[in-house]
Design an enzyme around this catalytic site. Sequence first.
Site, PDB file in Angstrom:
ATOM      1  CE1 TYR A   1      -4.072   1.989   0.839  1.00  0.00           C
ATOM      2  CE2 TYR A   1      -2.665   3.077   2.445  1.00  0.00           C
ATOM      3  CZ  TYR A   1      -3.856   3.026   1.728  1.00  0.00           C
ATOM      4  OH  TYR A   1      -4.800   4.005   1.910  1.00  0.00           O
TER       5      TYR A   1
ATOM      6  CE  LYS B   1      -3.767   5.062  -1.296  1.00  0.00           C
ATOM      7  NZ  LYS B   1      -4.776   5.410  -2.307  1.00  0.00           N
TER       8      LYS B   1
HETATM    9  P1  NAP Z   1     -13.455   2.365   1.586  1.00  0.00           P
HETATM   10  O1  NAP Z   1     -14.462   2.851   2.567  1.00  0.00           O
HETATM   11  O2  NAP Z   1     -12.933   0.985   1.735  1.00  0.00           O
HETATM   12  O3  NAP Z   1     -14.052   2.583   0.111  1.00  0.00           O
HETATM   13  C1  NAP Z   1     -13.325   2.202  -1.021  1.00  0.00           C
HETATM   14  C2  NAP Z   1     -14.290   1.930  -2.147  1.00  0.00           C
HETATM   15  O4  NAP Z   1     -13.507   1.575  -3.309  1.00  0.00           O
HETATM   16  C3  NAP Z   1     -15.240   0.769  -1.854  1.00  0.00           C
HETATM   17  O5  NAP Z   1     -16.563   1.123  -2.174  1.00  0.00           O
HETATM   18  C4  NAP Z   1     -14.699  -0.332  -2.766  1.00  0.00           C
HETATM   19  O6  NAP Z   1     -15.694  -1.230  -3.242  1.00  0.00           O
HETATM   20  C5  NAP Z   1     -14.159   0.479  -3.933  1.00  0.00           C
HETATM   21  N1  NAP Z   1     -13.245  -0.314  -4.746  1.00  0.00           N
HETATM   22  C6  NAP Z   1     -12.314  -1.210  -4.356  1.00  0.00           C
HETATM   23  N2  NAP Z   1     -11.694  -1.764  -5.401  1.00  0.00           N
HETATM   24  C7  NAP Z   1     -12.243  -1.217  -6.511  1.00  0.00           C
HETATM   25  C8  NAP Z   1     -12.051  -1.409  -7.908  1.00  0.00           C
HETATM   26  N3  NAP Z   1     -11.136  -2.277  -8.364  1.00  0.00           N
HETATM   27  N4  NAP Z   1     -12.804  -0.688  -8.772  1.00  0.00           N
HETATM   28  C9  NAP Z   1     -13.737   0.192  -8.325  1.00  0.00           C
HETATM   29  N5  NAP Z   1     -13.965   0.394  -7.006  1.00  0.00           N
HETATM   30  C10 NAP Z   1     -13.245  -0.291  -6.112  1.00  0.00           C
HETATM   31  O7  NAP Z   1     -12.148   3.301   1.584  1.00  0.00           O
HETATM   32  P2  NAP Z   1     -11.919   4.826   2.046  1.00  0.00           P
HETATM   33  O8  NAP Z   1     -11.413   4.805   3.432  1.00  0.00           O
HETATM   34  O9  NAP Z   1     -13.075   5.674   1.705  1.00  0.00           O
HETATM   35  O10 NAP Z   1     -10.665   5.201   1.119  1.00  0.00           O
HETATM   36  C11 NAP Z   1     -10.781   5.877  -0.126  1.00  0.00           C
HETATM   37  C12 NAP Z   1      -9.395   6.178  -0.660  1.00  0.00           C
HETATM   38  O11 NAP Z   1      -8.661   6.957   0.291  1.00  0.00           O
HETATM   39  C13 NAP Z   1      -8.551   4.938  -0.937  1.00  0.00           C
HETATM   40  O12 NAP Z   1      -7.747   5.144  -2.070  1.00  0.00           O
HETATM   41  C14 NAP Z   1      -7.685   4.841   0.309  1.00  0.00           C
HETATM   42  O13 NAP Z   1      -6.512   4.118   0.048  1.00  0.00           O
HETATM   43  C15 NAP Z   1      -7.451   6.303   0.591  1.00  0.00           C
HETATM   44  N6  NAP Z   1      -7.093   6.578   2.001  1.00  0.00           N
HETATM   45  C16 NAP Z   1      -7.947   6.273   3.024  1.00  0.00           C
HETATM   46  C17 NAP Z   1      -7.574   6.555   4.326  1.00  0.00           C
HETATM   47  C18 NAP Z   1      -8.444   6.252   5.509  1.00  0.00           C
HETATM   48  O14 NAP Z   1      -7.984   6.460   6.641  1.00  0.00           O
HETATM   49  N7  NAP Z   1      -9.679   5.823   5.341  1.00  0.00           N
HETATM   50  C19 NAP Z   1      -6.318   7.145   4.581  1.00  0.00           C
HETATM   51  C20 NAP Z   1      -5.489   7.425   3.518  1.00  0.00           C
HETATM   52  C21 NAP Z   1      -5.870   7.156   2.214  1.00  0.00           C
HETATM   53  P3  NAP Z   1     -15.967  -2.640  -2.480  1.00  0.00           P
HETATM   54  O15 NAP Z   1     -16.597  -2.291  -1.213  1.00  0.00           O
HETATM   55  O16 NAP Z   1     -16.906  -3.365  -3.405  1.00  0.00           O
HETATM   56  O17 NAP Z   1     -14.641  -3.294  -2.322  1.00  0.00           O
END
Ligand code: NAP
Length: 256
Positions: A156, A160
Amino acid sequence: MGRFDGRVAVITGAARGIGFGTAKRFAEEGAAVAIIDLDEAAASDAAGRLAPTGSTAGAIGIGCDVSNAESVDAAVARVVEELGGIHILVNNAGITRDNLLFKLTEEDWDLVMNVHLKGAFLMTKAAQKHFVEQKYGKILNLSSVSALGNRGQANYSAAKMGIQGFTRTLGIELGPFGINANAIAPGFIATEMTDATAARLKMDVDEFRRLNAEANPVRRVGYPEDIAAAAAFLCSDEASYITGQTLYVDGGSKLG
Ligand code: NAP
């Protein structure tokens, strides 16, 4: 008048979490929004939930796997056909497959690279054709504080940080065509992704959030709205002299 009146925004992985928060904010500011997610029903349901937030511009949900070129090309073509164009792309879809290096499988390395890096590449390539033609486009990529290194996240973290290099290069290549590309690196944001981390560490979700808040300089965790606010600025015309940058939105968690 909204900052995104007349604009079409595509946000990947937007059925929930940060993506949905960003879609909601963009819709509130006047954009027509395409919610892309793996499951079309979940994407359409999320698009339906945007309507009461004040968007009159329309919202659609599209099922698409961002790591699959055919699926991506079909999704972008549908956006252009159904919403009449594309002006903003937010590459937000993401997954985690955490493990210490010696236990990390090749499959979990590839999965994470494919969704984050290949996904952002494919979506951007499909969108830029339209952006270059119209001499206008905004690209926003989701990086993470984990880009700076995080135990158990070699895959990851590499993806990133790769996103940051990708973003800088897009800034250089696409700037002459009226296209801005930036990234946001969130810290701890309360979503299902961080709830899953709590579960993996066998911790209660509230306790996990409390400990993260306690360790953060601003003494709270982040919420999708915090990322959405920064995303709206970076994708607006107010930020047209900003490109190739990564903005850390993390409550100062990496300051020392
Ligand atoms: P999340 O709640 O897990 O949501 C991610 C979404 O992406 C889910 O709806 C998932 O669908 C979808 N997804 C996964 N694989 C996919 C694919 N191949 N094609 C299309 N959609 C796909 O994550 P989040 O926390 O909102 O994070 C959003 C972004 O911010 C990510 O890039 C994450 O790495 C980044 N981020 C998050 C955090 C944090 O603390 N939350 C911190 C830093 C960066 P499914 O449910 O069907 O798998």
